[in-house]
Design an enzyme around this catalytic site. Structure first.
Site, PDB file in Angstrom:
ATOM      1  N   GLY A 250      22.640  -1.555  34.239  1.00  0.00           N
ATOM      2  CA  GLY A 250      21.309  -1.863  34.613  1.00  0.00           C
ATOM      3  C   GLY A 250      20.599  -2.630  33.184  1.00  0.00           C
ATOM      4  O   GLY A 250      20.947  -2.501  31.967  1.00  0.00           O
TER       5      GLY A 250
ATOM      6  N   CYS B  44      -5.651  -2.836   2.182  1.00  0.00           N
ATOM      7  CA  CYS B  44      -5.496  -2.902   3.731  1.00  0.00           C
ATOM      8  C   CYS B  44      -6.746  -2.931   4.485  1.00  0.00           C
ATOM      9  O   CYS B  44      -7.456  -4.176   4.340  1.00  0.00           O
ATOM     10  CB  CYS B  44      -4.572  -1.727   4.140  1.00  0.00           C
ATOM     11  SG  CYS B  44      -3.796  -2.182   5.734  1.00  0.00           S
TER      12      CYS B  44
ATOM     13  N   GLU C 270       0.785  -1.272   0.020  1.00  0.00           N
ATOM     14  CA  GLU C 270      -0.075   0.165   0.031  1.00  0.00           C
ATOM     15  C   GLU C 270       0.919   1.257  -0.068  1.00  0.00           C
ATOM     16  O   GLU C 270       1.871   1.300   0.568  1.00  0.00           O
ATOM     17  CB  GLU C 270      -0.673  -0.044   1.349  1.00  0.00           C
ATOM     18  CG  GLU C 270      -1.805   1.122   1.481  1.00  0.00           C
ATOM     19  CD  GLU C 270      -2.593   1.157   2.704  1.00  0.00           C
ATOM     20  OE1 GLU C 270      -3.462   1.806   2.951  1.00  0.00           O
ATOM     21  OE2 GLU C 270      -2.196   0.185   3.543  1.00  0.00           O
TER      22      GLU C 270
ATOM     23  N   LYS D 205      -9.526   2.848  -2.205  1.00  0.00           N
ATOM     24  CA  LYS D 205      -9.835   2.172  -1.004  1.00  0.00           C
ATOM     25  C   LYS D 205     -11.002   2.930  -0.408  1.00  0.00           C
ATOM     26  O   LYS D 205     -11.464   3.905  -0.310  1.00  0.00           O
ATOM     27  CB  LYS D 205      -8.789   2.323  -0.153  1.00  0.00           C
ATOM     28  CG  LYS D 205      -8.509   1.781   1.409  1.00  0.00           C
ATOM     29  CD  LYS D 205      -7.339   2.130   2.172  1.00  0.00           C
ATOM     30  CE  LYS D 205      -7.216   1.562   3.418  1.00  0.00           C
ATOM     31  NZ  LYS D 205      -5.836   1.782   4.099  1.00  0.00           N
TER      32      LYS D 205
ATOM     33  N   THR E 249      16.726   5.182  26.985  1.00  0.00           N
ATOM     34  CA  THR E 249      16.582   3.499  27.446  1.00  0.00           C
ATOM     35  C   THR E 249      15.415   3.473  28.362  1.00  0.00           C
ATOM     36  O   THR E 249      15.334   2.479  28.979  1.00  0.00           O
ATOM     37  CB  THR E 249      18.062   3.232  28.219  1.00  0.00           C
ATOM     38  OG1 THR E 249      17.974   3.994  29.568  1.00  0.00           O
ATOM     39  CG2 THR E 249      19.087   3.257  27.349  1.00  0.00           C
TER      40      THR E 249
ATOM     41  N   SER F 120      19.433  -0.192  29.769  1.00  0.00           N
ATOM     42  CA  SER F 120      20.429   0.119  28.781  1.00  0.00           C
ATOM     43  C   SER F 120      20.873  -1.275  28.308  1.00  0.00           C
ATOM     44  O   SER F 120      21.516  -1.189  27.054  1.00  0.00           O
ATOM     45  CB  SER F 120      21.254   0.877  29.603  1.00  0.00           C
ATOM     46  OG  SER F 120      22.064   0.180  30.724  1.00  0.00           O
TER      47      SER F 120
END
Length: 554
Positions: A305, A161, A58, A125, A408, A308
């Site tokens: 940690g 779609c 599409e 569409k 993060t 991350s």
């Protein structure tokens, strides 16, 4: 990497048809570049696979979603030039492409057939979606009626779609004589989406006694990831062909069109695990965002940690270790094991690794702030200052070396505001923005099942921001297994507080979490975008007012 499907079983003649599904990635706005990709792929499909029809996703001409580029005055001219170029290209095969097309003053999301140098069919569409991440009614008018076009002697019905999800388009095409349905898609990924697609296509093909060719986009655009997973179902509702998710390439399928257009079945790919599927989505999102926006490298803070750690693994897998820089920025509260584990992962993944203490910078800031802070007690202000210094270091490296800063933060933190504006939120792209904390742990174990790059104690030790002595995340938040369930009900399913309590959760926990979600909308508005993997992510999906008197009790 480009891959192709199985070797076709026969050549086109006597009711035989070969369709190639072009599961490809396109750059939004690059109409000339996308047109060139279509030409190259169509010619290759014809020369290598003897294709009769090549089906593209599409809006492949513009890329998806083009958003307000569709309002640009030059759009019609650029699209017209692209269509003329395609008609003059001597492709050999017929092609079915997605294109924004203006007709009688209205813009439509269209499927266009080009065959023998001519446009032989245009379908508009009928059901432009306007929910979740979709905003098509802002741009597109609704088409009316079916289109059945003769391609190589086969009556083919076209749909785009959302049309396949609605009642009418497939049914009308079959009623008009279609013996095969081609459905062009730019269907974004979320957890469980492929299973829902399969259930729908199985129902539609069986109920209408018609084979369906479902060709989907692959790649990423901003926060959206498109996973491909193109498929063919036969008229009995049986899955005959499935392209692996996240694979790029040309995938041929042979049909014998006598009483029905029956596809030749191919071996189906193995079902990926949930964690593998999500991890591939994250890798695709990072790769396309960085590459399409011209970033040569990425940089992130590596704390020791789990958030991350997973972010680093995704980045290195997406871009290659040579394009990734990890920076550890320790302070007096940083544990020795955090330093050790961060270095161990960086070395295991082969990325550039630097260590810059923020202690002298913090002391300098506190020296300046000594007078205005005199007589006050230390609180989160001093904790947030640490995060903001780290953000400044990363943004400085970004400016100097042209690197994209990856933040993060995970979805759990983004939901309740457990993050620092202009600190750990400073950056250009948040890999885990839609990944709940409990799922981050599962992704870490999954990545280590491929090769052990994340030190095990990063996964097993209690999460901590390490902004204060002996700090733990669950000192400030409910346990993550509880928090994530409450957030799922409130953020993704719109449960009220009373309804969540009725599910068995503590009233105090629910009230506290909902309040945190509501009051931190202002932070999320200023957060970087990130990969969407759920049906309700922060960003395009969930748009709440910052200033509001709404109460969420019932």
């Amino acid at each position: 990497m480009s891959v192709s499907g199985n070797t076709p079983l026969f050549n086109t003649s006597h009711g035989k048809l070969r369709i190639v599904m072009a599961q490809m990635d396109f750059l939004v706005g690059d109409i000339p570049g996308n047109t060139a990709l279509i030409i190259e792929a169509a010619k290759r499909a014809y020369s290598e696979h003897e294709a009769d029809i090549v089906v593209f996703p599409e809006l492949c001409i513009t890329g998806y979603p083009p958003e307000d580029l569709l309002l640009r005055p030059s759009l019609n001219l650029r699209v017209s030039e692209a269509l003329e170029c395609l008609q003059n290209a001597e492709l050999g095969a017929a092609i079915v492409i997605g294109v924004p097309l203006r007709n009688d003053g209205l813009l439509y999301n269209a499927a266009v057939v080009i065959d023998g140098g001519k446009v032989t069919g245009r379908y508009f569409k009928r059901f432009p979606p306007n929910y979740q991440v979709f905003d098509e009614k802002r741009y597109f008018a609704e088409g009316t009626g079916a289109l059945v076009v003769d391609i190589r002697g086969v009556p083919v019905g076209l749909t785009v779609c959302e049309d396949i999800w609605a009642n009418g388009p497939v049914e009308d095409s079959v009623a008009a004589g279609a013996r095969l349905i081609i459905n062009l898609n730019a269907s974004p990924y979320d957890i469980g989406k492929q299973a829902r697609r399969k259930a729908l296509l199985e129902h539609k093909s069986r109920e209408n006694r018609v084979s369906i060719v479902y060709t989907n986009l692959v790649g990423a655009q901003d926060e959206l990831v498109f996973d491909g997973g193109s498929m063919v179902f036969d008229h009995s509702g049986t899955l005959a062909v499935e392209v692996p998710q996240f694979a790029h390439g040309l995938f041929p399928v042979d049909f014998l069109c006598d009483s029905h257009c029956q596809p030749a079945s191919q071996p189906l790919p193995a079902e990926p695990s949930l964690e593998a599927n999500i991890y591939n989505a994250l890798v695709t999102g990072v790769r396309d965002y960085a590459t399409k926006n011209g970033f040569r490298s990425v940089v992130l803070g590596l704390s020791g940690g789990i958030d991350s750690a997973v972010t680093l693994a995704v980045a290195a897998d997406a871009l290659g270790p040579e394009r990734v820089r990890a920076v550890m920025m320790p302070f007096r509260y940083t544990a020795d094991i955090s330093l050790e584990d961060a270095e161990a992962q960086a070395m295991a993944m082969g990325v550039q690794y630097d260590v810059y203490s923020i202690e002298p910078m913090y002391d300098a800031f506190m020296g300046v702030l000594a007078a205005p802070f005199e007589g006050t007690t230390a609180d989160t202000t001093e904790e947030n200052l640490q995060a903001r210094i780290r953000g400044t270091v990363l943004m400085s490296l970004s400016n100097k070396f042209g690197s994209l800063v990856l933040t993060t933060g995970n979805k759990s933190e983004m939901a309740v505001g457990y993050s620092t504006l202009y600190g750990d939120m400073a950056g250009g792209f948040d890999v885990l923005k839609d990944v709940p904390k409990t799922l981050v742990f599962r992704l870490a174990w999954y990545r280590n099942s491929l090769s052990p790059v994340i030190p095990e104690r990063v996964i097993t030790r209690p999460p901590s921001a390490e902004l204060a002595p002996d700090q733990k995340d669950e000192d400030s938040l409910p346990a993550y297994d509880v928090l994530d369930q409450i957030l799922s009900l409130y953020v993704e399913r719109d449960f009220s507080a009373d309804a969540i309590v009725a599910e068995g959760f503590d009233q105090a926990d629910v009230s506290r979490v909902i309040r945190l979600v509501d009051i931190n909308e202002y932070k999320r508005r200023q957060a970087p975008i990130g990969v969407r993997i759920t049906e309700r992510g922060f960003g395009k999906d969930r748009r709440y007012p910052i200033t509001s008197g709404w109460k969420s009790g019932n």
